[in-house]
Scaffold this active site. Structure first.
Site, PDB file in Angstrom:
ATOM      1  N   SER A 146      -7.030  -2.375  -3.893  1.00 35.97           N
ATOM      2  CA  SER A 146      -7.058  -2.339  -2.435  1.00 35.97           C
ATOM      3  C   SER A 146      -6.403  -3.594  -1.853  1.00 35.97           C
ATOM      4  O   SER A 146      -5.243  -3.858  -2.110  1.00 35.97           O
ATOM      5  CB  SER A 146      -8.496  -2.155  -1.943  1.00 35.97           C
ATOM      6  OG  SER A 146      -8.536  -1.918  -0.565  1.00 35.97           O
ATOM      7  N   ASP A 304      -3.338  -1.490   4.430  1.00 29.10           N
ATOM      8  CA  ASP A 304      -3.508  -2.308   3.233  1.00 29.10           C
ATOM      9  C   ASP A 304      -2.706  -1.677   2.093  1.00 29.10           C
ATOM     10  O   ASP A 304      -2.146  -0.587   2.253  1.00 29.10           O
ATOM     11  CB  ASP A 304      -4.992  -2.476   2.897  1.00 29.10           C
ATOM     12  CG  ASP A 304      -5.666  -1.192   2.466  1.00 29.10           C
ATOM     13  OD1 ASP A 304      -5.109  -0.111   2.728  1.00 29.10           O
ATOM     14  OD2 ASP A 304      -6.757  -1.265   1.872  1.00 29.10           O
ATOM     15  N   ASP A 306      -3.122   0.026  -0.655  1.00 31.11           N
ATOM     16  CA  ASP A 306      -3.326   1.401  -1.119  1.00 31.11           C
ATOM     17  C   ASP A 306      -3.520   2.375   0.036  1.00 31.11           C
ATOM     18  O   ASP A 306      -3.831   3.546  -0.177  1.00 31.11           O
ATOM     19  CB  ASP A 306      -4.486   1.487  -2.120  1.00 31.11           C
ATOM     20  CG  ASP A 306      -5.841   1.233  -1.481  1.00 31.11           C
ATOM     21  OD1 ASP A 306      -5.912   0.341  -0.611  1.00 31.11           O
ATOM     22  OD2 ASP A 306      -6.819   1.899  -1.851  1.00 31.11           O
ATOM     23  N   ASP A 308      -5.656   2.946   2.441  1.00 32.63           N
ATOM     24  CA  ASP A 308      -6.876   3.612   2.910  1.00 32.63           C
ATOM     25  C   ASP A 308      -7.451   2.900   4.133  1.00 32.63           C
ATOM     26  O   ASP A 308      -8.374   3.416   4.767  1.00 32.63           O
ATOM     27  CB  ASP A 308      -7.918   3.744   1.795  1.00 32.63           C
ATOM     28  CG  ASP A 308      -8.366   2.414   1.210  1.00 32.63           C
ATOM     29  OD1 ASP A 308      -7.827   1.358   1.584  1.00 32.63           O
ATOM     30  OD2 ASP A 308      -9.282   2.438   0.349  1.00 32.63           O
TER      31      ASP A 308
END
Length: 575
Positions: A146, A304, A306, A308
């Site tokens: 993340s 961010d 990734d 999400d």
């Protein structure tokens, strides 16, 4: 086995990966470094694992990944008769070793005869969630850390519903992982062999196209032939995975005036243009703000790595840009969506939020006749609620958490920055047509519902010593609870480890019907609250605060008083 013995086992392993062997030699003379790398297995928690890259059982490397996959494979074999044919969907982000870990996953699963679907290139976490459902896979794995620093990577497990595995299911998987005795000797197939047997399938853009079809259905205003072309957007993927999907998503809705922060559009595991690739931290928007000022943008959006989490910045009254908090953006998104929701859908509709997310959403939901459901922190719990709604007849309308995670359409079962970006831009276009910025729209909500303000502080406590200090803080506060904080009396103490709500005034106790977790929440007078929670993914002690009053100045003063008293207490405990 002591950490010294575990280190010797790794050091003497003849077939140890050459790069890891070299890294091991580099820390061989540092007792503290070795202890931290070997004193325990890397924790495989309810959502998977996350850690620093490097050699050792407490690090992310091909051997700890193999151990996690081996445990998952055994769990799937025991619980899904068709696991081999259904397979496991795997996606990965732009971090160091992400693709390598994805391939290692296929090599372990292939040894069990389980098919693996791996994307040909980096993809966002929400697309992995969608892919599990679209491919009807038995499980999913996302290789990502993340928004953690560059030295980290991680491994998140998803169930067949496309959600992060809930606690009961996670406990079974964790048990299987822990039963794997030697991470160094796990049997694997070669990449060529699993490809030859058809056990490794590379996935192209077919899943992306199916996702984009669902994404377009979320739009509200375009159904009324609204013109989005005039909205000026600046977008930064912060060196991560969202560039392709967000650009395609915006363009298919009719947004044309999109300016990408080119320096941050290229995937980069070092995240070299930011101190932290986290849209929660305002410094991540520095370049986007420069671009915004150059093109007079109406809205700045950033994801961010990734994809999400979504951050948004908008103009204030002086022409500068202000980054909205996760609570503010979530509240605006929910209220905007409710404007277009039918009365029938609202009747059995549900807003789902976490226990540390603003209470303003509940006030708005109540006004629209919508029930609010609280979950523990972590979007896996929101995904679990959506699954329950399928049999209860309740309708999912919106889910969000304070840490910049939002979900609108339930074709994904995890927070989705791509979805949120689409609706945020649509919402900005709506308010622009009304002659207002998103900040002005937020002020209208404050005028109507009260000035809700939230904040969060975190204390980083790394390594074994840090973990012990975090446990000490929670133990001390649990055994010697506050009776007042920041001049506000405590009415209730919610102890989620005991699953108990205690009325300070009457002594009455009520059961909390949520999973057990080491979290404490104090409910204070004037609808204020404070929550203490150790991070599940980082070596941090997190403290959350929420207040409401008649003005921003008054709310800010209340928050500050809460923070000062809690920080003083924590410093006394750890010293």
């Amino acid at each position: 086995m002591s950490w010294q013995d575990t280190f010797k086992k790794w050091k003497s392993f003849d077939q140890l990966d050459a790069q890891l062997k070299q890294q091991l030699m580099e820390i061989a003379n540092s007792e503290k470094g070795l202890e931290d790398a070997f004193y325990k297995p890397l924790t495989f928690g309810t959502g998977g694992m996350r850690g620093i890259l490097g050699p050792g059982t407490n690090r992310m490397n091909i051997y700890t990944v193999r151990k996690a996959v081996e445990g998952l494979a055994i769990y799937l074999e025991e619980n899904y008769r068709d696991a081999q044919s259904r397979g496991v969907a795997v996606a990965y982000d732009s971090r160091y070793m992400s693709k390598e870990f994805a391939v290692e996953t296929a090599k372990v699963l292939g040894n069990h005869g389980i098919k693996t679907y791996i994307f040909e290139s980096i993809r966002p976490t929400p697309l992995l969630s969608f892919a599990v459902r679209h491919l009807q896979a038995a499980a999913g794995i996302m290789i990502t850390a993340s928004h953690n620093p560059p030295e980290y990577n991680g491994f998140k497990v998803y169930n067949e519903d496309g959600g992060q595995v809930p606690p009961d299911e996670a406990a079974e998987i964790i048990s299987k992982v822990n039963d794997v005795e030697n991470e160094l000797t796990i049997a694997v197939q070669s990449q060529k062999e699993v490809e030859r047997q058809g056990l490794l399938k590379w996935v192209g853009e077919e899943v992306d196209q199916a996702y984009l079809i669902e994404l377009k259905k979320l739009t509200k205003m375009s159904q009324q032939s609204s013109d989005f072309s005039s909205l000026s957007i600046v977008f930064t993927p912060l060196h991560g995975t969202s560039h392709s999907l967000i650009m395609k998503g915006l363009q298919q809705l009719g947004f044309q005036n999109i300016h990408v922060v080119e320096e941050q559009a290229t995937p980069d595991p070092e995240f070299s243009t930011v101190a932290s690739p986290n849209p929660e931290e305002h410094q991540a928007f520095s370049m986007a703000i420069e671009y915004g000022q150059q093109v007079d943008a109406d809205i700045l959006i950033g994801t961010d790595p990734d994809a999400d989490r979504l951050g948004v910045a908008v103009k204030d009254g002086s022409g500068s840009y202000q980054v909205l908090t996760g609570n503010q953006l979530g509240t605006l998104l929910f209220e905007f969506l409710m404007r277009y929701e039918s009365d029938e859908n609202r009747k059995n509709g549900r807003l789902v939020k976490t226990i540390v997310t603003t209470e303003m959403g509940r006030a708005i939901a109540s006004d629209y006749g919508v029930k609010t459901i609280d979950t523990l922190t972590g979007f896996k719990y929101i995904g679990q609620k959506i699954k329950e709604f399928e049999s209860s007849g309740e309708r999912f309308l919106f889910g969000y958490e304070e840490s910049y995670g939002y979900l609108i359409g339930d074709f994904v079962r995890d927070k989705d920055a791509v979805q949120a970006a689409m609706v945020a831009c649509e919402m900005a276009s709506y308010w622009k047509s009304e002659g207002k910025t998103l900040l002005e729209a937020l002020e209208l909500l404050y005028d109507q519902y009260g000035y809700y303000l939230e904040d969060m502080t975190s204390l980083t406590l790394k390594g074994k010593d840090g973990a012990e200090k975090i446990e000490k803080i929670l133990m001390d506060v649990r055994e010697n609870p506050f009776t007042s904080i920041g001049g506000l009396k405590v009415h209730y103490l919610e102890d989620y480890q005991k699953q108990e709500r205690y009325n300070v005034n009457t002594g009455e106790k009520q059961q909390i019907h949520l999973p057990e977790e080491n979290v404490l929440k104090f409910l204070l007078e004037n609808n204020a609250w404070v929550c203490l929670r150790p991070s599940g993914t980082e070596p941090k002690m997190k403290c959350y605060y929420g207040v409401t009053s008649g003005s921003g100045q008054e709310s800010a003063a209340m928050i500050e008083a809460l923070k000062v008293e809690l920080d003083n207490r924590i410093q006394v405990i750890i010293k």
